[in-house]
Design a protein around this motif. Sequence first.
Motif, PDB file in Angstrom:
ATOM      1  N   THR A  17       0.849  -1.195   0.000  1.00  0.00           N
ATOM      2  CA  THR A  17       0.000   0.000   0.000  1.00  0.00           C
ATOM      3  C   THR A  17       0.884   1.245   0.000  1.00  0.00           C
ATOM      4  OG1 THR A  17      -1.743  -1.148   1.223  1.00  0.00           O
ATOM      5  CG2 THR A  17      -1.761   1.266   1.337  1.00  0.00           C
ATOM      6  N   ASP A  27      -3.209   0.090  -3.425  1.00  0.00           N
ATOM      7  CA  ASP A  27      -4.130  -0.284  -2.357  1.00  0.00           C
ATOM      8  C   ASP A  27      -4.110  -1.794  -2.124  1.00  0.00           C
ATOM      9  OD1 ASP A  27      -6.142  -0.320  -0.532  1.00  0.00           O
ATOM     10  OD2 ASP A  27      -7.678   0.587  -1.837  1.00  0.00           O
ATOM     11  N   ASN A  28      -3.292  -2.223  -1.152  1.00  0.00           N
ATOM     12  CA  ASN A  28      -3.388  -3.597  -0.676  1.00  0.00           C
ATOM     13  C   ASN A  28      -3.166  -4.630  -1.786  1.00  0.00           C
ATOM     14  OD1 ASN A  28      -3.761  -5.295   1.482  1.00  0.00           O
ATOM     15  ND2 ASN A  28      -5.987  -5.415   1.238  1.00  0.00           N
ATOM     16  N   VAL A  29      -2.069  -4.482  -2.508  1.00  0.00           N
ATOM     17  CA  VAL A  29      -1.818  -5.357  -3.664  1.00  0.00           C
ATOM     18  C   VAL A  29      -0.987  -6.579  -3.266  1.00  0.00           C
ATOM     19  CG1 VAL A  29      -0.578  -5.519  -5.877  1.00  0.00           C
ATOM     20  CG2 VAL A  29      -2.061  -3.545  -5.408  1.00  0.00           C
ATOM     21  N   MET A 225      -4.216  -3.645 -13.036  1.00  0.00           N
ATOM     22  CA  MET A 225      -4.518  -2.716 -11.937  1.00  0.00           C
ATOM     23  C   MET A 225      -5.523  -1.677 -12.398  1.00  0.00           C
ATOM     24  SD  MET A 225      -0.893  -1.963 -10.064  1.00  0.00           S
ATOM     25  CE  MET A 225      -1.672  -1.066  -8.703  1.00  0.00           C
ATOM     26  N   LYS A 229      -5.853  -0.691  -7.227  1.00  0.00           N
ATOM     27  CA  LYS A 229      -6.109  -2.079  -6.810  1.00  0.00           C
ATOM     28  C   LYS A 229      -5.744  -3.060  -7.919  1.00  0.00           C
ATOM     29  CE  LYS A 229      -9.725  -1.673  -3.355  1.00  0.00           C
ATOM     30  NZ  LYS A 229     -10.163  -0.267  -3.249  1.00  0.00           N
ATOM     31  N   LYS A 230      -5.315  -4.249  -7.499  1.00  0.00           N
ATOM     32  CA  LYS A 230      -5.177  -5.322  -8.483  1.00  0.00           C
ATOM     33  C   LYS A 230      -6.568  -5.878  -8.734  1.00  0.00           C
ATOM     34  CE  LYS A 230      -3.624  -9.793  -8.056  1.00  0.00           C
ATOM     35  NZ  LYS A 230      -2.626 -10.801  -7.665  1.00  0.00           N
ATOM     36  N   VAL A 231      -7.035  -5.793  -9.976  1.00  0.00           N
ATOM     37  CA  VAL A 231      -8.408  -6.223 -10.244  1.00  0.00           C
ATOM     38  C   VAL A 231      -8.472  -7.575 -10.920  1.00  0.00           C
ATOM     39  CG1 VAL A 231      -9.432  -3.920 -10.272  1.00  0.00           C
ATOM     40  CG2 VAL A 231      -8.491  -4.868 -12.393  1.00  0.00           C
TER      41      VAL A 231
END
Length: 256
Positions: A17, A27-29, A225, A229-231
């Motif tokens: 992060t 964010d929290n990857v 990403m 975020k990693k999506v």
Amino acid sequence: MDEQRREHPALQVVGLTKRFGGLTAVDNVDMEVYPGEVVGLIGDNGAGKSTLIKMISGVYRPDGGKIFLEGQETTFVSPLEARRLGVETIYQDLALCENLDATANIFLGREPMRRSLGLLKAVDRKHMLAESRSVLDRLDIHIPDLSRPIREMSGGQRQAVAIARAVYWNARLMIMDEPTAALGVPEQRKVLHLVHTLREQNVPVIIISHNLQDVFAVADRVVVMRRGKKVAERPIQETTMDELVSLMVGGSLLEE
Ligand SMILES: Nc1ncnc2c1ncn2[C@@H]1O[C@H](COP(=O)(O)OP(=O)(O)O)[C@@H](O)[C@H]1O
Ligand SMILES: [Mg+2]
């Protein structure tokens, strides 16, 4: 691939992060890269790709999360330290010294010394030249005059020197942020070919590119990403350009 999965990842990040003021750029990857694997990191402008790799390469300190190299938790305090531990990075604006030549760049910060006059130590320039020539030959990189400063070289030659440095020092991870963005077509091909060479040498690679064709040409797996975020993540054979584009932009195009 299944064989590789049983090994330690060369790189694993957990919950990484990074905030800039009120903005959470990453964010929290969570992400892993396995030995000999090329991972494409994609996303729209501002998705957080460069910020993510800057934490991995020691430019930024994460606000949260952990980085493991070959299973060992690591905190880098500087890009130089990351490089000493085997994380080589090519940024959009390149991590080479403009005023130094190719040889000096390959050995930057790790120059071999020899005794001169019995007491004084001097940089062993002859050894450096021979070693540079041999690694460049091995990678089929043609730089006729190794004593020319980097600033006089083409974009592709600069990339090639950075890649040669990674191979020479047995990098544990090569990170490339938009390596082909500023290059002409023949040079782009050369750099992509060198990415294949890195994989053959079992050096794992993270490559950021907005050119999805490049990603399809070199990546084994792709991480997407969006807004920090990693999506998604996909083996490259199990996705398409269309799917990647819609993952990058979100559902919005389809919903409208
Ligand atoms: N040094 C910085 N200071 C403030 N904001 C930044 C900084 N670097 C990046 N950002 C912001 O963080 C977000 C992610 O940027 P970046 O990681 O460069 O995205 P990408 O490489 O995917 O285009 C963007 O909104 C960007 O404006
Ligand atoms: Mg970027």
